[in-house]
Each structure stands twice: as C-alpha cells, then as structure tokens.
Design a protein around this motif. Structure first.
Motif, short mmCIF file in Angstrom:
data_model
loop_
_atom_site.label_atom_id
_atom_site.label_comp_id
_atom_site.label_asym_id
_atom_site.label_seq_id
_atom_site.Cartn_x
_atom_site.Cartn_y
_atom_site.Cartn_z
N GLU A 50 -8.46 7.51 -6.72
CA GLU A 50 -9.47 6.73 -5.97
C GLU A 50 -8.84 5.48 -5.36
O GLU A 50 -9.10 5.14 -4.21
CB GLU A 50 -10.61 6.33 -6.92
N VAL A 51 -8.01 4.80 -6.14
CA VAL A 51 -7.39 3.56 -5.67
C VAL A 51 -6.42 3.82 -4.52
O VAL A 51 -6.46 3.15 -3.48
CB VAL A 51 -6.66 2.85 -6.83
N LEU A 52 -5.56 4.82 -4.69
CA LEU A 52 -4.55 5.09 -3.66
C LEU A 52 -5.18 5.64 -2.38
O LEU A 52 -4.72 5.32 -1.27
CB LEU A 52 -3.50 6.07 -4.20
N SER A 53 -6.22 6.47 -2.51
CA SER A 53 -6.89 7.00 -1.33
C SER A 53 -7.52 5.88 -0.52
O SER A 53 -7.42 5.84 0.71
CB SER A 53 -7.96 8.02 -1.73
N PHE A 54 -8.17 4.96 -1.23
CA PHE A 54 -8.78 3.84 -0.52
C PHE A 54 -7.71 2.94 0.10
O PHE A 54 -7.86 2.49 1.24
CB PHE A 54 -9.66 3.02 -1.47
N ALA A 55 -6.62 2.70 -0.63
CA ALA A 55 -5.54 1.86 -0.10
C ALA A 55 -4.95 2.46 1.17
O ALA A 55 -4.72 1.75 2.16
CB ALA A 55 -4.45 1.69 -1.16
N ALA A 56 -4.74 3.77 1.17
CA ALA A 56 -4.17 4.43 2.35
C ALA A 56 -5.12 4.33 3.53
O ALA A 56 -4.69 4.09 4.68
CB ALA A 56 -3.88 5.89 2.03
N GLY A 57 -6.43 4.50 3.28
CA GLY A 57 -7.40 4.37 4.36
C GLY A 57 -7.51 2.95 4.85
O GLY A 57 -7.64 2.69 6.06
N LEU A 58 -7.47 1.99 3.94
CA LEU A 58 -7.57 0.58 4.31
C LEU A 58 -6.37 0.15 5.15
O LEU A 58 -6.51 -0.60 6.12
CB LEU A 58 -7.66 -0.26 3.03
N GLU A 59 -5.19 0.63 4.77
CA GLU A 59 -3.99 0.28 5.53
C GLU A 59 -4.06 0.83 6.94
O GLU A 59 -3.64 0.17 7.90
CB GLU A 59 -2.75 0.80 4.81
N ALA A 60 -4.62 2.03 7.08
CA ALA A 60 -4.74 2.64 8.40
C ALA A 60 -5.66 1.84 9.31
O ALA A 60 -5.57 1.93 10.54
CB ALA A 60 -5.26 4.08 8.28
N ARG A 61 -6.55 1.03 8.70
CA ARG A 61 -7.45 0.18 9.48
C ARG A 61 -6.89 -1.21 9.71
O ARG A 61 -7.61 -2.10 10.16
CB ARG A 61 -8.81 0.09 8.78
N GLY A 62 -5.63 -1.42 9.36
CA GLY A 62 -4.98 -2.66 9.73
C GLY A 62 -4.86 -3.71 8.64
O GLY A 62 -4.38 -4.82 8.90
N VAL A 63 -5.27 -3.41 7.41
CA VAL A 63 -5.15 -4.38 6.33
C VAL A 63 -3.73 -4.34 5.77
O VAL A 63 -3.19 -3.26 5.50
CB VAL A 63 -6.17 -4.10 5.22
N GLY A 64 -3.12 -5.49 5.59
CA GLY A 64 -1.74 -5.53 5.12
C GLY A 64 -1.49 -6.69 4.18
O GLY A 64 -2.42 -7.40 3.76
#
Length: 650
Positions: free
Chosen positions: A59-73
């Motif tokens: 759950e954590v990694l899936s959300f992190a990957a999606g969040l990064e794709a939206r520009g969060v760094g």
C-alpha cells in the motif's frame, strides 16, 4: 524532482546514526521476515479489515509511486488531514519514501489555522479523508490566494476526480502500474530515505502564538522508541488502538514509529466516538489515554454500576473502596497480607475482572497516562481495578518520550525516571533540561526560536520541576507560567488547575491572580459527571447553562475548591469563583486542539466576569455572540452567579 529543503542541522549532529536505519527500511524488513503477520486492522461497517506486513508495504509503495508520478519529490511538504484511517497512515509513509515530509493536521482544524500553515510551510500537496476536509482545503487555498498542485481524497462520497483532485485509489492504481512496469522501483523506494531525513513535521500547541513546526527525523523517532523499549515501556508485538489525533506526537510515535519498529498490531476504531465501544473487541495490551479520557471512563463505570441491580451495586460499593484503600496503602509501602490478597482475588472474580472485560481492559499490561496531572481518585481507582496505570512525561520536541514511572515505583506526584539514553537535569531557575538522541534539531524555519530552546547542548523544555533524591522527576508546570500575586506570592496557575481537575466534576478551569490581591477561578463543570450527580440528587436542569448555575452545583464545586486548597499555602487559596455557562471552546480560540488554555483569549473574552470576581458583586450579566447553523449571529445573555469560597450563598 525538487532539491530537498533543509529543515534543521544535519548528519553532523548525530554521528552515531546509521544512514540506512529508517522507518521504510524497517517496514520493508517486516514485510520480508513476517509477510503474513497482521500489522494493521480497521473497523469499518461492523467488519475488521486486516493488512499484513506485506500488504502494508505494498500500500505504501503503490501510493508513493503514484504520488511521485504527480510531481511530489524530496523536501515537498504534504499536508495530511482527517481522522485515523489506513489510507492516511499509508500516505504519510508514502511521502516519507519519496523523502517528502508529511505534515498532519487535526481533523477539526478550522480553515483559518490551515491558511496559516499553508502559507508558512508553502504547502501545495495534501491528502484529505473526505469531502468535508477537501472543502476546507479548497476554501483555505482560496482565502490564501494560492492553488493546490494536488489534493488526494480517501472517502469519495460527493467527490470525483478532476484536475488537481484525485482519489486515493486512483493514485494507488497508477502507482501499482508503475511498480509493475519498473522492476527496480520498489527496492529504490525502500532505500531512498535516510535516518537524517524528516519523518514528520508536527506542530506545537500554539498557546503563545502561531504553532511552530517541529521536524522529527527518523533517528529521533527510532531512538525515542528504542529508549522506551529498553525501559520496558514498549514490548514487541503490542496490540495497540490508534484513536488519538494523527497530528499529535503520541499517535505518530505509538502508531507509526513504535508500530513499525516493534511490529505492533495497530487497530483503528470505526470513529473516535465509537473508540470506547471498539476497545472491547480490540482488547489491547498497550493502552495510552489522557487523564481526561480515564476520567470519562471512570464516570461511565460509575453510571453503569448505579444503573445495575441492587446486588451488583452492593458488591461494587464494598469491593471498590476496599481495592482503592489497599492500593493507597500499597503505594505508601504497605505489603498486603495473605488475607488481603485472597479477598482481593474474590473481588477480581466478582467485580474487577468483569469491569475490565466490559471496557476492553482485560489484556492491558501497559496502561499509561500523560499530558497533564491525573486526579488521585481516578489514578487509584484504575490501579485498584488491577491495572498497573503509570504516568510518563514528554514533549513533541523529544518525541513524547523522556521519562516514565517504573512498575514498582509509582507515586501520585512524580512522572518517574528518565529513560535509558536520556539525561535530565534542572537548572538554577527550576527549568527541566534534557539531552538525548530523540531531541529534535530545531524548529522549522525559526532559527531564533531554535537557538532559544536548544542551548549549550540541552533542550530547555520550558517546564518547571525538580528531581527527587531517588532520581524521580516532579513536573510543576510551565516556567513561563510562574506568576506572582500583588503581595509577591509565587504560583503556577496550571499546577492549581490540574489539581482542581482531579475532580471529575470539573471539565476545565482557569485560575487567575497575577498582580491581584487574591486568586479566583473560572470553572467549566463536566456536563456528564455533574449531570449524573444532579439526577442522583434530584437537582432539575434542562441545559448545561442551567445546570452550571444551580446553587447546589455551586456548593458541589465549592467543596472541590475547598478540598484542593488544603494542600496549598493560605495565600494561594481560591477566594472567589464562577461556574461558566459553557465549556471553553477551541473554535473560539479559548483552548488549543490539545485542550490547553489560551489565557490571553480567556482574559479578553471574559474580562467582564474577571473584573466582577474582583469586586463585591454576587452576580454578573454576561453577553456572548453565538453563530447559528444558518450563519446568522446572535447574542446570548446569561446571569452568572459569583461565589465567595469563605461562605456559602454569598
């Protein structure tokens, strides 16, 4: 990807920290070693939904990957707002995986407070629980004249995906697709973080101005948890209930830090309102709550027993006073005789055990209280039930973990000894100083405030206290709250207030007297406890205001004040008081979200009442503006009685 912002001095402050020792590394290790062991449970619509450690990490990694794709760094601050929900915990850790910084807010935070936080911390990304929180975020951004880059919502009722507004499940699905398409991404996300990265940006209570940002790094959190575990405060595999606000340091340390480091089973109740009901099904081994919550549970037990059968009431009224008296003597050094232990065992079978089972406390091995002093009556009651209730001491700046009472060294007035790895001392002004690896490195973008609180290698806690000869710490109150009467008598209002609140009849109280000839008090009665007392004593009432102003309720509160004054020097006895017609309200700015008094606001809001207390008046007419659900503003007038403690009926 943006360059990571610097929040505090870096790695050179903690040369012994290992770079790869962080929450994501521990979470990944748990998923590898204990993939099918339950890590998190949520009660939703009558069903417990479970997440294993493998699912937790996914759950954590899936959300992190999606969040990064939206520009969060790295360095981006992600606001998290809502009640305790798995998605919000996964979101915080997902941000951490990207070396972004989760900044949780209280679910009932008003928009104006959010506006200040958004502007101070340049926040453009947020995760919200539901439509209510999303609307609040949109309104705050509009007033602040800024725009959200991304708002992620968990509960989609009334919401739909659009530009800048995305469902948690949508983002997570995008992340899973990325993980499947990029085989090395999962491992990369688990290893990016460092022990020197900020794990959470929490906030001070804001009693003396705007809340200050308090960055806690992975190293701070893990050292605090491990110090506490070394003292026996935590054990591996605890069963824990996550019901405290996610913005409070206690929840982050217990539910996330210790939860991952020591592999807790973290249970999330359906709502905060149902937490006590859900507690019975959870049956935790570790249970922490504030003195106010323990007091509320005590009131529910008392009410339940008063409504039970005559036989049960007789048993209760025999065995509970017996257990409380035995516990009081035990704390004074008395060793129970064989006969006393046997009779207590009978009470365990008939009264103590059933009560603990009814309230979900039957498996609790480590019950704790902190945040303010707990009343003698409440403390002895739960210890009499057989719970080894203990007090601890800490602040957000030290991960809430500084000192705690050992099982065999419990007293009413101390908070125990410092944890292993924690140094405590008291300076010449009576201020408690602390040094440890779980002490933060400085406030967010406030170098002057940081330099003031971190001096000569010590955290200046701002608390007044002293160390006993046996090494146990006694906390008196805030150093900044030390004031003097007109005659020069030194006192700390919170010290007196806490002792008044030992009574479950008092919900809140503000003691005044700085620069005055004597002390007075503004009292907010506890509606539930006093209401129950009123029913038992045939005192009629139809509202909080009417109940608070009844002469017999004034007599009841006067008895509490008189009893409290017996342990205070005569110049510090409260001479006059008023029962307020309402409780202090966080929405009116009178208390913080953690229920600490904002004294300047109280002084301003109730200046007419305060002046009347320092006169010969028997009553005062008070006007207060109120806002109705329609948005209209009206004026409420109340005639409030003023009571002189030295004589009833004045």
């Amino acid at each position: 990807m943006t360059e990571q912002k610097t929040l505090a001095p870096g790695a050179d402050l903690h040369p012994n920290w290992q770079t790869d020792d962080h929450l994501l590394a521990l979470l990944a290790d748990n998923a590898k070693r204990f993939p099918d062991r339950v890590a998190l449970r949520e009660y939703d619509h009558g069903i417990w939904h479970e997440y294993t450690w493998r699912q937790y990490l996914d759950e954590v990694l899936s959300f992190a990957a999606g969040l990064e794709a939206r520009g969060v760094g790295p360095g981006d601050i992600v606001l998290i707002v809502g009640e305790n929900r798995p998605a919000l915990y996964f979101s915080m850790l997902g941000a951490i995986a990207l070396r972004a910084i989760p900044s949780p807010a209280y679910p009932d935070v008003p928009p104006e407070d959010l506006i200040g936080q958004i502007q101070r911390e340049s926040i453009r990304h947020a995760v919200a629980e539901d439509q209510e929180q999303v609307d609040k975020l949109l309104h705050a951004a509009e007033v602040a004249k800024t725009e959200w880059a991304l708002i992620v919502y968990d509960d989609g009722r009334g919401l739909e995906d659009q530009a800048g507004l995305q469902a948690y499940l949508t983002l997570q699905a995008e992340g899973r697709a990325r993980l499947a398409a990029e085989p090395g991404l999962a491992q990369d996300l688990c290893t990016r973080a460092s022990v020197h990265d900020v794990a959470a940006l929490l906030h001070s209570s804001g009693t003396t101005g705007a809340p200050k940002g308090i960055p806690l790094k992975h190293g701070h959190v893990l050292h605090g948890v491990r110090n506490a575990a070394a003292a026996g405060y935590f054990q591996e595999g605890e069963v824990h209930m996550a019901y405290l606000p996610i913005a409070w340091v206690g929840d982050f340390i217990f539910s996330v830090g210790a939860g991952i480091a020591l592999r807790f089973i973290v249970n999330i109740p359906e709502t905060r309102e149902t937490a006590q009901r859900d507690l019975r099904e959870i049956a935790p081994t570790l249970y922490f709550c504030s003195p106010r919550t323990w007091s509320g549970m005590h009131t529910r037990i008392q009410v339940g027993m008063d409504e039970s059968s005559p036989f049960k009431r007789r048993l209760y009224r025999h065995f509970m006073p017996y257990a409380i008296d035995l516990e009081r003597r035990r704390m004074g050094g008395h060793v129970p005789t064989l006969g006393q232990r046997l009779w207590r065992s009978v009470g365990e079978l008939l009264i103590y055990g059933p009560i603990k089972d009814r309230f979900g406390l039957s498996r609790v091995v480590r019950p704790y209280t902190a945040g303010e002093a707990i009343g003698e009556e409440i403390f002895l009651f739960f210890r009499g039930l057989g719970l080894n209730l203990r007090q601890f001491y800490g602040q957000t700046e030290n991960c809430a973990l500084a000192a705690a009472q050992a099982p065999g060294e419990v007293t009413l007035h101390t908070v125990g000894r410092p944890f292993p790895g924690v140094e405590l001392r008291v300076d010449e002004q009576g201020e408690i100083l602390m040094r440890a690896d779980n002490v933060f490195d400085g406030y967010y973008q406030q170098p002057e405030a940081s330099a003031e609180v971190l001096r000569d290698g010590w955290l200046h806690t701002g608390d007044a206290g002293f160390l006993q000869e046996d090494g146990q710490l006694v906390v008196l109150g805030r150093v900044s709250e030390v004031v003097h009467t007109r005659a020069g008598e030194r006192f700390i209002p919170t010290y007196i207030e806490n002792r008044l609140q030992f009574s479950h009849y008092i919900q809140n109280v503000c003691v005044l007297g700085q620069g005055r000839d004597y002390l007075v008090a503004i009292v907010c009665v506890d509606f539930r406890a006093v209401g129950h007392w009123a029913q038992e004593n045939n005192v009629p009432y139809s509202s909080y205001a009417e109940l608070s102003q009844h002469p017999r309720v004034y007599d009841l509160i006067q008895e509490v004040i008189t009893h409290t004054s017996q342990v205070l020097p005569q110049p510090l006895h409260i001479r006059r008081f008023v029962n307020l017609h309402k409780e202090f309200d966080a929405d009116d700015g009178e208390i913080t979200r953690t229920r600490k008094l904002r004294r300047k606001v109280i002084d301003k809001n109730y200046s007419k009442i305060i002046e009347a207390l320092y006169s010969d008046a028997h009553s005062v007419e008070f006007e207060a503006s109120i806002m109705y659900e329609t948005g209209d503003v009206g004026v409420l007038k109340r005639e409030l009685s003023l009571r002189t403690v030295s004589g009833r009926g004045e």
